[in-house]
Design a protein around this motif. Structure first.
Motif, mmCIF file in Angstrom:
data_model
loop_
_atom_site.group_PDB
_atom_site.id
_atom_site.type_symbol
_atom_site.label_atom_id
_atom_site.label_comp_id
_atom_site.label_asym_id
_atom_site.label_seq_id
_atom_site.Cartn_x
_atom_site.Cartn_y
_atom_site.Cartn_z
ATOM 1 N N ARG A 199 0.810 -1.221 0.000
ATOM 2 C CA ARG A 199 0.000 0.000 0.000
ATOM 3 C C ARG A 199 0.846 1.275 0.000
ATOM 4 N NH1 ARG A 199 -2.499 0.119 6.162
ATOM 5 N NH2 ARG A 199 -0.497 -0.055 7.276
ATOM 6 N N PRO A 213 0.395 3.070 -3.805
ATOM 7 C CA PRO A 213 -0.888 3.483 -3.243
ATOM 8 C C PRO A 213 -1.991 3.590 -4.293
ATOM 9 C CG PRO A 213 0.616 5.343 -3.333
ATOM 10 C CD PRO A 213 1.421 4.134 -3.671
ATOM 11 N N GLY A 261 -3.782 0.732 -2.666
ATOM 12 C CA GLY A 261 -4.062 1.661 -1.581
ATOM 13 C C GLY A 261 -5.225 1.254 -0.705
#
Length: 409
Positions: free
Chosen positions: A189, A193, A197
């Motif tokens: 993440r 992202p 994400g």
């Protein structure tokens, strides 16, 4: 009350029974029911093909009226069939509560809904002229093949029988998606992202990877993420293999059960086996093999060594003897005299139309009557009864046997 004149009223229960038999059971070769089934199947394929071709602009511009005519014809045929089934099903369901209840049960059954959807949505869409929606509905008539295709019915029956197991596979798959998506979300993440994400974003990668599709639009870049991908790919292979194995095994079992029921029904139509117990019939079923011969095909020729006994389950054959011709139809059998006396065939057997047979080889025949005295006695009794009929094959076969014995002596 049945009509008393030469014609039949639409309220005639006999007419309704005949129509039901034609639609549901009269599918023997060259019968009216088989011709109707063949016509419906042709209309299904013509309808689907016309809808597909109509989606091609230059073909639609040139042959648009033809495609529309095919669609209208299909709607009329499917609509007539649906109304006929809805009317004739009264009194032919297991519960037989009332005619209205029988028709209600058919209308809301799986096959009834398929029959309705084969023509009603297309008729409504055709009235408004929305070709795109019409193309989307082209698959609905194709589903009618479930009624006429034993293989498709067996597949649906297999899925129905294993539905709980398949639901379990889906639950496991959802769990695997959540597990691997959460792991990769935690690892990737911060690095990606825009792709990992959120857990829903990571779930897209998990679904594609577990499904062994691997689009490559979303991939992990960290070492730990790649390691997780390896386990995800291996897990995906197992996720795909598990339901495939379940369905294939269930499908094979369903085909075996269907063949067993069909063969049992064929044997039940043969008078020679009508007195046997269920276990004895099951024993015979293991020895019989099915065979289909086309019209005008020669089954055996005069002078051939008697190697089999034949049971006619559907169709008709003609036996050409030296002095006469004998015709045998459904439920009859022949060849047992030649097998009993171990002689040659006295006549040439030719199919008058497409004929389904059950064949019992000579070795199995003698082994069978040796271990089933009741069947042996019944065969001999039946053979003697047939010898009393001068129009039968038995006399000619016995004459041939006596002639061979004299030559041998």
């Amino acid at each position: 009350m049945p009509a008393s004149g030469p014609g039949s009223s639409i309220r005639d229960p006999d007419l309704r029974d005949r129509l039901y038999e034609l639609l549901e059971h009269d599918h023997l070769p060259l019968s009216v029911g088989s011709r109707f089934v063949r016509m419906v199947v042709i209309v299904i394929f013509a309808d689907v093909l016309a809808t597909i071709l109509a989606s091609v602009p230059h073909l639609d511009a040139r042959f648009g009226p033809t495609f529309t005519a095919v669609k209208v014809m299909a709607i009329l045929v499917f609509g007539f069939e649906y109304v006929a089934r809805l009317w004739s099903v009264a009194g032919h369901t297991p519960r037989q509560v009332s005619a209205a209840r029988d028709r209600f049960d058919y209308a809301f059954s799986a096959l009834g809904i398929i029959d309705l959807c084969a023509f009603l949505p297309a008729a409504l869409v055709l009235a408004f002229g929305d070709h795109a929606t019409l193309a989307m509905l082209s698959v609905l008539p194709f589903l009618k093949l479930v009624r006429y295709s034993p293989a498709m019915r067996s597949l649906l029956a297999a899925i129905q029988a294993e539905r709980r197991t398949l639901v379990g596979c889906i639950v496991i798959l959802i769990g695997a998606v959540l597990l691997f998506a959460s792991l990769l979300y935690a690892v990737e993440r911060d690095v990606q992202p825009d792709k990992f994400g959120t857990i829903p974003d990571a779930m897209w990668w998990a679904i594609v990877t577990l499904g062994t599709v691997g689009y490559g639009d979303v991939v992990p870049v960290t070492s730990l993420g790649k390691a997780i991908s390896v386990f995800t790919i291996v897990g995906g292979l197992a996720m795909i293999a598990l339901p495939v194995a379940i369905i294939s095994n269930a499908f094979a079992d369903e085909v075996k059960r269907r063949d067993f029921v069909v063969t049992w029904g064929m044997l039940a139509r043969v008078p020679l086996f009508s007195h046997l117990s269920a276990s004895e019939i099951a024993d015979i079923m293991r020895l019989l093999r099915a065979r289909t011969i086309e019209a005008d095909e020669i089954l055996v020729r005069r002078g051939d060594v008697a190697s089999s006994m034949y049971f006619i389950t559907a169709g008709e054959v003609e036996i050409e003897l030296p002095a006469q011709c004998v015709r045998l139809a459904d439920g009859t059998f022949f060849g047992e005299i030649a097998l009993l006396h171990r002689t040659k065939r006295s006549g040439t057997v030719k199919a008058l139309r497409k004929t389904r047979l059950l064949v019992l080889d000579a070795q199995d025949f003698h082994a069978l009557i040796a271990r089933m005295p009741a069947l042996a006695a019944h065969v001999k009794t039946t053979a003697k009864a047939r010898m009393a009929d001068t129009g039968d094959l038995a006399i000619a076969e016995l004459s041939q046997a006596e002639h061979d014995d004299q030559l041998g002596g």
